[in-house]
Design a protein around this motif. Sequence first.
Motif, PDB file in Angstrom:
ATOM      1  N   VAL A 116      17.285  35.984  73.373  1.00 43.17           N
ATOM      2  CA  VAL A 116      16.391  35.390  72.375  1.00 43.17           C
ATOM      3  C   VAL A 116      15.439  34.387  73.007  1.00 43.17           C
ATOM      4  O   VAL A 116      14.237  34.384  72.747  1.00 43.17           O
ATOM      5  CB  VAL A 116      17.200  34.727  71.244  1.00 43.17           C
ATOM      6  CG1 VAL A 116      16.268  34.047  70.237  1.00 43.17           C
ATOM      7  CG2 VAL A 116      18.075  35.755  70.541  1.00 43.17           C
ATOM      8  N   LEU A 117      15.998  33.517  73.881  1.00 43.30           N
ATOM      9  CA  LEU A 117      15.191  32.468  74.488  1.00 43.30           C
ATOM     10  C   LEU A 117      14.621  32.875  75.839  1.00 43.30           C
ATOM     11  O   LEU A 117      13.740  32.193  76.366  1.00 43.30           O
ATOM     12  CB  LEU A 117      16.024  31.188  74.636  1.00 43.30           C
ATOM     13  CG  LEU A 117      16.662  30.661  73.341  1.00 43.30           C
ATOM     14  CD1 LEU A 117      17.502  29.439  73.623  1.00 43.30           C
ATOM     15  CD2 LEU A 117      15.599  30.353  72.298  1.00 43.30           C
ATOM     16  N   GLY A 118      15.151  33.947  76.418  1.00 44.57           N
ATOM     17  CA  GLY A 118      14.617  34.454  77.671  1.00 44.57           C
ATOM     18  C   GLY A 118      15.158  33.811  78.922  1.00 44.57           C
ATOM     19  O   GLY A 118      14.718  34.131  80.030  1.00 44.57           O
ATOM     20  N   ASP A 119      16.145  32.908  78.796  1.00 43.48           N
ATOM     21  CA  ASP A 119      16.683  32.232  79.982  1.00 43.48           C
ATOM     22  C   ASP A 119      18.092  31.748  79.657  1.00 43.48           C
ATOM     23  O   ASP A 119      18.275  30.829  78.851  1.00 43.48           O
ATOM     24  CB  ASP A 119      15.805  31.052  80.370  1.00 43.48           C
ATOM     25  CG  ASP A 119      16.265  30.368  81.653  1.00 43.48           C
ATOM     26  OD1 ASP A 119      17.307  30.782  82.211  1.00 43.48           O
ATOM     27  OD2 ASP A 119      15.601  29.413  82.086  1.00 43.48           O
ATOM     28  N   ALA A 120      19.108  32.366  80.282  1.00 44.13           N
ATOM     29  CA  ALA A 120      20.499  32.010  80.003  1.00 44.13           C
ATOM     30  C   ALA A 120      20.824  30.579  80.400  1.00 44.13           C
ATOM     31  O   ALA A 120      21.727  29.952  79.836  1.00 44.13           O
ATOM     32  CB  ALA A 120      21.439  32.978  80.731  1.00 44.13           C
ATOM     33  N   LEU A 299      20.223  31.961  62.494  1.00 42.13           N
ATOM     34  CA  LEU A 299      19.521  32.158  63.756  1.00 42.13           C
ATOM     35  C   LEU A 299      18.289  33.048  63.582  1.00 42.13           C
ATOM     36  O   LEU A 299      17.254  32.800  64.197  1.00 42.13           O
ATOM     37  CB  LEU A 299      20.472  32.771  64.787  1.00 42.13           C
ATOM     38  CG  LEU A 299      21.525  31.819  65.367  1.00 42.13           C
ATOM     39  CD1 LEU A 299      22.586  32.597  66.139  1.00 42.13           C
ATOM     40  CD2 LEU A 299      20.899  30.769  66.246  1.00 42.13           C
ATOM     41  N   VAL A 300      18.424  34.063  62.750  1.00 38.32           N
ATOM     42  CA  VAL A 300      17.274  34.944  62.500  1.00 38.32           C
ATOM     43  C   VAL A 300      16.157  34.149  61.823  1.00 38.32           C
ATOM     44  O   VAL A 300      14.970  34.288  62.173  1.00 38.32           O
ATOM     45  CB  VAL A 300      17.691  36.138  61.623  1.00 38.32           C
ATOM     46  CG1 VAL A 300      16.461  36.916  61.148  1.00 38.32           C
ATOM     47  CG2 VAL A 300      18.616  37.066  62.404  1.00 38.32           C
ATOM     48  N   THR A 301      16.506  33.298  60.869  1.00 40.56           N
ATOM     49  CA  THR A 301      15.500  32.475  60.174  1.00 40.56           C
ATOM     50  C   THR A 301      14.824  31.493  61.117  1.00 40.56           C
ATOM     51  O   THR A 301      13.588  31.331  61.093  1.00 40.56           O
ATOM     52  CB  THR A 301      16.154  31.701  59.014  1.00 40.56           C
ATOM     53  OG1 THR A 301      16.763  32.629  58.104  1.00 40.56           O
ATOM     54  CG2 THR A 301      15.132  30.855  58.284  1.00 40.56           C
ATOM     55  N   ILE A 302      15.609  30.834  61.967  1.00 38.09           N
ATOM     56  CA  ILE A 302      15.042  29.878  62.923  1.00 38.09           C
ATOM     57  C   ILE A 302      14.083  30.572  63.879  1.00 38.09           C
ATOM     58  O   ILE A 302      12.985  30.087  64.158  1.00 38.09           O
ATOM     59  CB  ILE A 302      16.176  29.178  63.699  1.00 38.09           C
ATOM     60  CG1 ILE A 302      16.949  28.237  62.764  1.00 38.09           C
ATOM     61  CG2 ILE A 302      15.612  28.389  64.885  1.00 38.09           C
ATOM     62  CD1 ILE A 302      18.188  27.642  63.400  1.00 38.09           C
ATOM     63  N   ALA A 303      14.512  31.729  64.389  1.00 41.52           N
ATOM     64  CA  ALA A 303      13.653  32.472  65.317  1.00 41.52           C
ATOM     65  C   ALA A 303      12.341  32.891  64.649  1.00 41.52           C
ATOM     66  O   ALA A 303      11.282  32.889  65.276  1.00 41.52           O
ATOM     67  CB  ALA A 303      14.394  33.692  65.851  1.00 41.52           C
ATOM     68  N   ALA A 304      12.424  33.247  63.363  1.00 36.85           N
ATOM     69  CA  ALA A 304      11.224  33.667  62.643  1.00 36.85           C
ATOM     70  C   ALA A 304      10.278  32.498  62.383  1.00 36.85           C
ATOM     71  O   ALA A 304       9.053  32.631  62.470  1.00 36.85           O
ATOM     72  CB  ALA A 304      11.614  34.315  61.325  1.00 36.85           C
ATOM     73  N   LEU A 305      10.826  31.320  62.097  1.00 35.13           N
ATOM     74  CA  LEU A 305      10.008  30.150  61.765  1.00 35.13           C
ATOM     75  C   LEU A 305       9.435  29.463  62.991  1.00 35.13           C
ATOM     76  O   LEU A 305       8.280  29.001  62.983  1.00 35.13           O
ATOM     77  CB  LEU A 305      10.839  29.144  60.957  1.00 35.13           C
ATOM     78  CG  LEU A 305      11.261  29.575  59.549  1.00 35.13           C
ATOM     79  CD1 LEU A 305      12.177  28.527  58.927  1.00 35.13           C
ATOM     80  CD2 LEU A 305      10.039  29.814  58.669  1.00 35.13           C
ATOM     81  N   LEU A 306      10.228  29.387  64.060  1.00 32.01           N
ATOM     82  CA  LEU A 306       9.814  28.630  65.232  1.00 32.01           C
ATOM     83  C   LEU A 306       9.401  29.505  66.421  1.00 32.01           C
ATOM     84  O   LEU A 306       8.822  29.002  67.374  1.00 32.01           O
ATOM     85  CB  LEU A 306      10.926  27.685  65.680  1.00 32.01           C
ATOM     86  CG  LEU A 306      11.405  26.648  64.646  1.00 32.01           C
ATOM     87  CD1 LEU A 306      12.532  25.815  65.222  1.00 32.01           C
ATOM     88  CD2 LEU A 306      10.260  25.775  64.195  1.00 32.01           C
TER      89      LEU A 306
END
Length: 307
Positions: A116-120, A299-306
């Motif tokens: 999701v963030l691209g960096d573990a 988490l899906v909502t946060i990813a969509a908003l931010l």
Amino acid sequence: MRGVLTGFAVIAVVIGVGYAIGRRGSLGERGGEVLTRLAFHVATPALLFTTLARADLAVVFSSRLLVTALSTAAAAGVFVAVGVVRHWGVGRTTIGALCSSYVNSGNLGIPIAAYVLGDASLVAPVLLFQQIVVTPVALTVLDLTGAGEKGGPLWRQLLTPLRNPIAVGALSGVLVSAAGWRVPGPVMEPLNLIAGMSVPAVLLAFGIALHGSAAPGRGRDRHPVLLSVALKSVGQPLAAWALAAGVFGLHGAPLLDVVVTSALPAAQNLFTYAGRYQVGETLARESILLSTLLSVPVLVTIAALLG
């Protein structure tokens, strides 16, 4: 969203295997307890040592860590305040405070950070803070309030963290990393092998404990469970967002990073702690289960908003 779904799918499958084991009675009546003890005394200390011994401690001084620390303290503090007022007891309140603020930064946080963030490595500040600060403090409180600890000499109480295998594993790893030492391969490889048992043992024990359990959010622990889940799923992410955006001026990817990691559900190893000290086991089990289920839409909502 592949990272979110992948992380949850892996956890669900292993917990499901544990549930099947519990239903069949394959490991006997005390199988879950044995797995819990294995994780607490052997596998998890090895995992923490091998992880932290190779960690970059420079992340301790990042603004992201400050957001993590403050949002953790805020969520845990609210639960502690309510627990004191409602007389839930020190041990039970400690477990509830952990369930309100201690995120699943390992077996779920790492894949979500990667996909999701691209960096573990973005989950490292959370992992370090929880293992260096939160875990030793919480387990020391549980040790001091456990049977046989009250009224002991002061020197024995001060040395409590050094008698706890998880705290020793975490602190030893930090010492090795801070000193710049390189652990020889013949020493590290057996530890890596043992460490690999930690997450599966915790998840299997959790699944075994689910067999025969009542529906979550009911019974004696209903109010502590609902409060911890609300704080973990909503309160801590909101606190992280307010601190990151309003106090530290983070925006874009850094803001998304800290809010996503704070919205991770309660860690499964909290059930191990509750089982080891035989306090708040139902509270831990139900809080972890409900916060894990709720974290998917959160988490899906946060990813969509931010995002």
